[in-house]
Design an enzyme around this catalytic site. Sequence first.
Site, mmCIF file in Angstrom:
data_model
loop_
_atom_site.group_PDB
_atom_site.id
_atom_site.type_symbol
_atom_site.label_atom_id
_atom_site.label_comp_id
_atom_site.label_asym_id
_atom_site.label_seq_id
_atom_site.Cartn_x
_atom_site.Cartn_y
_atom_site.Cartn_z
ATOM 1 N N ASP A 1 6.252 3.066 -0.479
ATOM 2 C CA ASP A 1 5.625 4.204 0.193
ATOM 3 C C ASP A 1 5.300 3.894 1.650
ATOM 4 O O ASP A 1 5.404 2.752 2.096
ATOM 5 C CB ASP A 1 4.350 4.637 -0.560
ATOM 6 C CG ASP A 1 3.461 3.450 -0.940
ATOM 7 O OD1 ASP A 1 3.672 2.345 -0.412
ATOM 8 O OD2 ASP A 1 2.563 3.641 -1.772
ATOM 9 N N ASN B 1 -8.249 4.835 -8.786
ATOM 10 C CA ASN B 1 -8.111 6.034 -9.622
ATOM 11 C C ASN B 1 -6.852 5.998 -10.486
ATOM 12 O O ASN B 1 -6.453 6.999 -11.059
ATOM 13 C CB ASN B 1 -8.105 7.292 -8.736
ATOM 14 C CG ASN B 1 -6.946 7.291 -7.741
ATOM 15 O OD1 ASN B 1 -6.109 6.392 -7.764
ATOM 16 N ND2 ASN B 1 -6.892 8.290 -6.879
ATOM 17 N N HIS C 1 -3.768 5.389 -9.378
ATOM 18 C CA HIS C 1 -2.504 5.765 -8.733
ATOM 19 C C HIS C 1 -1.560 4.571 -8.652
ATOM 20 O O HIS C 1 -1.992 3.423 -8.598
ATOM 21 C CB HIS C 1 -2.731 6.414 -7.356
ATOM 22 C CG HIS C 1 -3.129 5.487 -6.254
ATOM 23 N ND1 HIS C 1 -3.927 5.884 -5.208
ATOM 24 C CD2 HIS C 1 -2.852 4.177 -6.008
ATOM 25 C CE1 HIS C 1 -4.095 4.881 -4.379
ATOM 26 N NE2 HIS C 1 -3.467 3.832 -4.833
ATOM 27 N N GLU D 1 -0.829 10.197 -7.103
ATOM 28 C CA GLU D 1 -2.254 10.344 -7.402
ATOM 29 C C GLU D 1 -2.431 11.111 -8.723
ATOM 30 O O GLU D 1 -1.525 11.812 -9.168
ATOM 31 C CB GLU D 1 -2.924 11.141 -6.270
ATOM 32 C CG GLU D 1 -2.784 10.509 -4.886
ATOM 33 C CD GLU D 1 -3.785 9.389 -4.631
ATOM 34 O OE1 GLU D 1 -4.455 8.928 -5.577
ATOM 35 O OE2 GLU D 1 -3.893 8.975 -3.460
HETATM 36 C C1 F6R Z 1 0.833 0.263 -1.790
HETATM 37 C C2 F6R Z 1 0.631 1.230 -2.862
HETATM 38 C C3 F6R Z 1 -0.697 1.475 -3.487
HETATM 39 C C4 F6R Z 1 -1.497 0.190 -3.726
HETATM 40 C C5 F6R Z 1 -2.847 0.511 -4.365
HETATM 41 C C6 F6R Z 1 -3.698 -0.728 -4.506
HETATM 42 O O1 F6R Z 1 2.182 0.227 -1.385
HETATM 43 O O2 F6R Z 1 1.562 1.880 -3.210
HETATM 44 O O3 F6R Z 1 -0.502 2.165 -4.690
HETATM 45 O O4 F6R Z 1 -0.766 -0.667 -4.554
HETATM 46 O O5 F6R Z 1 -3.528 1.454 -3.603
HETATM 47 O O6 F6R Z 1 -4.054 -1.179 -3.237
HETATM 48 P P1 F6R Z 1 -4.830 -2.552 -3.036
HETATM 49 O O7 F6R Z 1 -3.862 -3.637 -3.409
HETATM 50 O O8 F6R Z 1 -5.151 -2.598 -1.567
HETATM 51 O O9 F6R Z 1 -6.021 -2.523 -3.908
#
Ligand code: F6R
Length: 241
Positions: free
Chosen positions: A67, A136, A138, A143
């Site tokens: 992403d 959450n 995701h 989401e």
């Molecule tokens: C990042 C992504 C997000 C993260 C998630 C956890 O490319 O797609 O889904 O993996 O938000 O983020 P952290 O590792 O910062 O807790």
Amino acid sequence: MKTTICKNYDEMSLVAAYIMAERVRTKPDCVLGLATGGTPVGMYAALADMHRRSGLDFSRVTSFNLDEYYPIKKSNDQSYDYFMWDNLFSHINIKRENVNILDGEAADPDAECREYEARMAGAGGIDLQVLGIGLNGHIGFNEPENEMHVLTHKTGLTESTIEANARFFASAADVPRHSLTMGMGSIMAAKSILLLISGKNKAEVVKRLFAGRITTSCPATLLHLHPDVTLLLDEDAASLI
Ligand code: F6R
């Protein structure tokens, strides 16, 4: 899911790096799906180390990132493009032309998403996809919603994600409100998935993941439908299961 509980973040990062390195050694022209965020930073550092010390060879590897914020300039140090070069690509011998990251500056984001899907298919699909998880539930920027997108698409960030990601920006107001992300179908099409979860603040979402139900209100639970998911947790993340 094949679950391993590691002692702490460092151990989880090393185990994850060994799994990635093994894939690169056994299939030198493999296609890796990569994630950003705080979680994989230690794994990327360990992979860079393996390249430096023992010549782990990425010269034939192709990568696709999950992403990117939208809109965002590549030169912005909070873009995922910047993150990947800073944390991994500048430290290994992957070829620039083999790196694929959704373009946060694309004039036509829908066309960019369609093209990205075509590029993934053209590369033969993703062999190993690394994932983190949001508070959450995701994955990527998929989401919690009643309906989920199958393919790569432009989407809005929830308040929870904006708040969680504000730590990387000057303030929450600076977090872009949209992103381009692989869809649930794009993620589930990966041959293998490596899900990394670390920290006490993730313990609740891990509990949800282990509740034995699949629901789009916690998108990561859909991973239970995938035949080859390796889940690495540290003890803090596993503290409620
Ligand atoms: C990042 C992504 C997000 C993260 C998630 C956890 O490319 O797609 O889904 O993996 O938000 O983020 P952290 O590792 O910062 O807790």
